[in-house]
Scaffold this active site. Structure first.
Site, mmCIF file in Angstrom:
data_model
loop_
_atom_site.group_PDB
_atom_site.id
_atom_site.type_symbol
_atom_site.label_atom_id
_atom_site.label_comp_id
_atom_site.label_asym_id
_atom_site.label_seq_id
_atom_site.Cartn_x
_atom_site.Cartn_y
_atom_site.Cartn_z
ATOM 1 C CB CYS A 2 10.969 14.485 82.956
ATOM 2 S SG CYS A 2 12.294 14.662 81.769
ATOM 3 N NE ARG A 27 7.966 17.890 87.347
ATOM 4 C CZ ARG A 27 8.413 17.434 88.510
ATOM 5 N NH1 ARG A 27 7.750 17.705 89.605
ATOM 6 N NH2 ARG A 27 9.494 16.712 88.579
ATOM 7 C CD1 TRP A 74 12.626 21.287 80.204
ATOM 8 C CD2 TRP A 74 14.578 20.388 80.795
ATOM 9 N NE1 TRP A 74 13.541 22.299 80.321
ATOM 10 C CE2 TRP A 74 14.741 21.779 80.682
ATOM 11 C CE3 TRP A 74 15.683 19.612 81.150
ATOM 12 C CZ2 TRP A 74 15.958 22.420 80.924
ATOM 13 C CZ3 TRP A 74 16.902 20.242 81.395
ATOM 14 C CH2 TRP A 74 17.024 21.636 81.281
ATOM 15 C CG ASN A 99 10.557 12.217 85.638
ATOM 16 O OD1 ASN A 99 10.199 12.104 84.474
ATOM 17 N ND2 ASN A 99 9.834 12.818 86.570
ATOM 18 N N GLY A 100 14.943 11.730 85.116
ATOM 19 C CA GLY A 100 16.310 11.641 85.617
ATOM 20 C C GLY A 100 17.274 11.300 84.498
ATOM 21 C CD GLU A 482 14.412 36.692 92.292
ATOM 22 O OE1 GLU A 482 15.474 36.109 92.041
ATOM 23 O OE2 GLU A 482 13.307 36.201 92.025
ATOM 24 C CG HIS A 505 34.506 50.140 89.296
ATOM 25 N ND1 HIS A 505 35.683 50.849 89.320
ATOM 26 C CD2 HIS A 505 33.888 50.404 90.469
ATOM 27 C CE1 HIS A 505 35.782 51.501 90.467
ATOM 28 N NE2 HIS A 505 34.697 51.248 91.182
#
Ligand code: G6P
Length: 609
Positions: A2, A27, A74, A99-100, A482, A505
């Site tokens: 957010c 973001r 988000w 936010n949060g 990566e 494997h």
């Protein structure tokens, strides 16, 4: 995750808010909204999807105001939808962005509902705005009401609040989620990231944990978590507005890949002149703390975790110091034994990743001799809460998939390894040898990036694929991890990485002509072993894509595509070999038409658990 933007001025702030939201798009978000207050009251506009859609809607209804708050959401509590998008309101006079996460929202919601409050969203946020409404009804002013309400909230939050009856006040709160105040001339702003406000100011106040601020056009009043008035210093942004622009590039990620020579240069500049200088970049307390280090615990998430994995190989190989590396979300929730003399190292681009921060805050054991943050954001929580800091100087990284942050982290970690090694008796001649190699990094990365065109051509082979395997050995194994992460993040192709010796494997069973196998083959002591692993793939009909040192003599042939890399000294090879893998995933994603800079479901800075 957010994003918050707010502004108070003597002009319409609609544009400042929308521009700010656009600058926070990186973001990651799924809906956006804005609330603007003028003489007639608050106009709220919200839309699912992109900020551009919100912008059209704001123009359509001619929403305007001299004070306002805006948000990109988000989804955490409740699906992405217009009803769940912020700002949330209680009645028609009070609007709030958050936010949060509010952890105790359910009990607060039950209580509010029993008192007759009706909820129009599934969010945790809506409880805050109704609680505020409730306190305001008792005659308290807005700032006072906010101070009362935050006492009832458990969890992490940053807030922006406006109210019709106090049109000259913008209220901001920071508790566990970042928030900055931007200072203008006869206007002021708030945002979850200073980048949002660079078009309007370069002066910022970074709120401390628990701070609450009352902002007007010409002043800022701040109280701390205990309600005591405090003064927080203003800082000037070190960089230019353009640092965060796309310029001539098609995507931020592309720009950031090509910025790596300069980013590494800036990160190393004036810091690697001599072995004795190295330690200075880690802070004043570094000599005393590094002296006591017997072992290192690295904790990070995502790409930063991969940087930590590379550092482990370096630490044990070059400095002879034992090292453990773990993802923060696991580390923080398990009991672990802390050996005496442990240096706790966090790695983070943003310095706001919730799990990494939580792990840092849980390092009470006396066996920790210090906490070092390797971070790209000077003003971040991680930096402020660590006694040792190494700042990577990558500049703003906007693309969700991390690139230049990773390679600058590696450069910083290699410096850390050398500085720690020196305290443990590593000879200056040995250190000087690695430093000389490090000075070649900008040039070698540029050479690696010049393979852009052939890599673009190669990427056509991947467009129709559903899976890919990445192989590396030794310190190149995390580089392969990566590479696979980059491919899955932005092209949505399922990709896995294996230490090449593990191939037989299990993953060998997956290899057929539909499975491209990408491998990094620098000219190191494991090269011959890697070549045997590649034969194992070829024998099963697997198509091989090998990034090989030009002196490694990996031959192009049927089913083997070789891209020759410059000759790179072994120690710094992981940094250089990362670059072609970034370019490969970039071009595959472009060809597949995905949203390269804002891949679906992902966020740049993961500020919730
Ligand atoms: C998110 C980002 C990744 C990043 C990770 C850790 O998942 O999408 O690119 O590597 O967070 O972020 P940090 O800011 O702590 O490095």
């Amino acid at each position: 995750m957010c994003g918050i933007v707010g502004a108070i001025a003597q002009r319409n702030v609609g544009n400042i808010l929308i521009t700010g939201l656009k600058r926070l798009e990186y973001r990651g978000y799924d809906s956006a909204g804005v609330a603007l207050l003028n003489d007639k009251g608050i106009t709220r506009v919200r839309r699912q999807g992109k900020v551009a859609g919100l912008e059209d809607a704001v123009t359509e209804v001619s929403a305007a105001g001299f004070i306002g708050v805006a948000h990109t959401r988000w989804a955490t509590h409740g699906k992405p939808s217009e009803a769940n998008a912020h700002p949330h309101m209680s009645g028609s006079d009070l609007a709030l962005v958050h936010n949060g996460i509010i952890e105790n929202f359910q009990e607060l919601k039950d209580e509010l509902q029993s008192q007759g409050y009706e909820f129009t969203s599934q969010t945790d946020t809506e409880v805050i705005v109704h609680l505020l409404h409730q306190v305001l009804e008792t005659g308290v002013d807005l700032f006072g009401a906010v101070q009362q309400v935050v006492k009832k909230l458990d969890g992490a939050y940053a807030l922006g609040v406006i109210h019709k009856s106090e049109p000259d006040k913008l209220i901001a709160v920071r508790s566990g989620s970042p928030l900055v105040i931007g200072l203008g001339i006869d206007e002021n702003y708030i945002a979850s990231d200073q980048l949002a406000l660079l078009p309007v100011t370069n002066r910022f106040i970074f709120l401390e944990e628990g701070d609450q601020a009352e902002i007007s056009i010409d002043g800022v009043r701040i109280v701390d978590a205990d309600g005591d008035s405090v003064v927080r210093e203003a800082h000037e942004f070190d960089g230019t507005h353009e640092d965060a622009e796309k310029g001539e590039y098609r995507h931020y990620m592309q720009k950031e890949i090509f910025e790596q020579p300069a980013a590494i240069q800036k990160t190393l500049e004036d810091r690697i002149d001599s072995p004795a200088d190295l330690i200075k970049a880690f802070g004043e307390k570094a000599p005393a703390i590094f002296d006591q280090v017997k072992t290192v615990q690295i904790v990070a998430c995502g790409t930063s975790y991969h940087a930590g994995m590379v550092a482990r190989y370096w630490l044990e190989d070059i400095a002879g110091i034992p090292c453990q590396v773990e993802v923060a979300s696991e580390f923080r929730y398990r009991k672990h034994v802390v050996p005496e003399g442990t240096l706790f190292v966090t790695i983070s681009q943003s310095g706001e990743t919730a799990d990494t921060l939580a792990a840092l805050r849980d390092t009470q054991s006396p066996n920790y001799v210090g906490r070092l943050a390797i971070c790209n954001v000077d003003s971040s929580s991680l930096v402020r809460e660590s006694e040792l800091v190494f700042l990577t100087k990558a500049g703003p990284e906007i693309g969700v998939a991390s690139t230049k942050a990773f390679t600058t982290q590696l450069a910083g970690l290699l410096m850390m390894v050398l500085a720690l090694g020196r305290q443990k008796g590593l000879a200056d001649s040995e250190i000087e040898k690695v430093l000389a190699e490090m000075r070649q990094l900008p040039n070698l990365i540029e050479q690696a990036a010049s393979l852009d065109k052939p890599i673009e051509k190669l990427s056509e082979h991947f467009v129709e694929k559903h899976h890919a395997l990445f192989l590396g050995r030794g310190v190149q194994f995390p580089v392969a991890l990566e590479g696979a992460l980059k491919l899955k993040e932005i092209s949505y192709i399922h990709a896995e990485a294996y230490a090449a010796g593990e191939l037989k494997h299990g993953p060998l069973a997956l290899v057929d002509s539909d499975m491209p196998v990408v491998s990094v083959a620098p000219n190191d002591e494991l090269l011959e072993k890697l070549k045997s692993n590649l034969q194992e793939v070829r024998a099963r009909g697997g198509e091989l894509y090998v990034f090989a040192d030009k002196n490694a003599h990996v031959k192009e042939g049927e089913g083997i595509h070789v891209l020759n890399m410059p000759a790179v000294p072994e120690t710094i090879a992981p940094i250089v070999y990362t670059v072609p893998l970034q370019l490969l995933s970039y071009h595959v994603a472009v060809l597949r038409g995905t949203d390269v800079d804002q891949p679906r479901n992902l966020a740049k800075s993961v500020t919730v658990e």
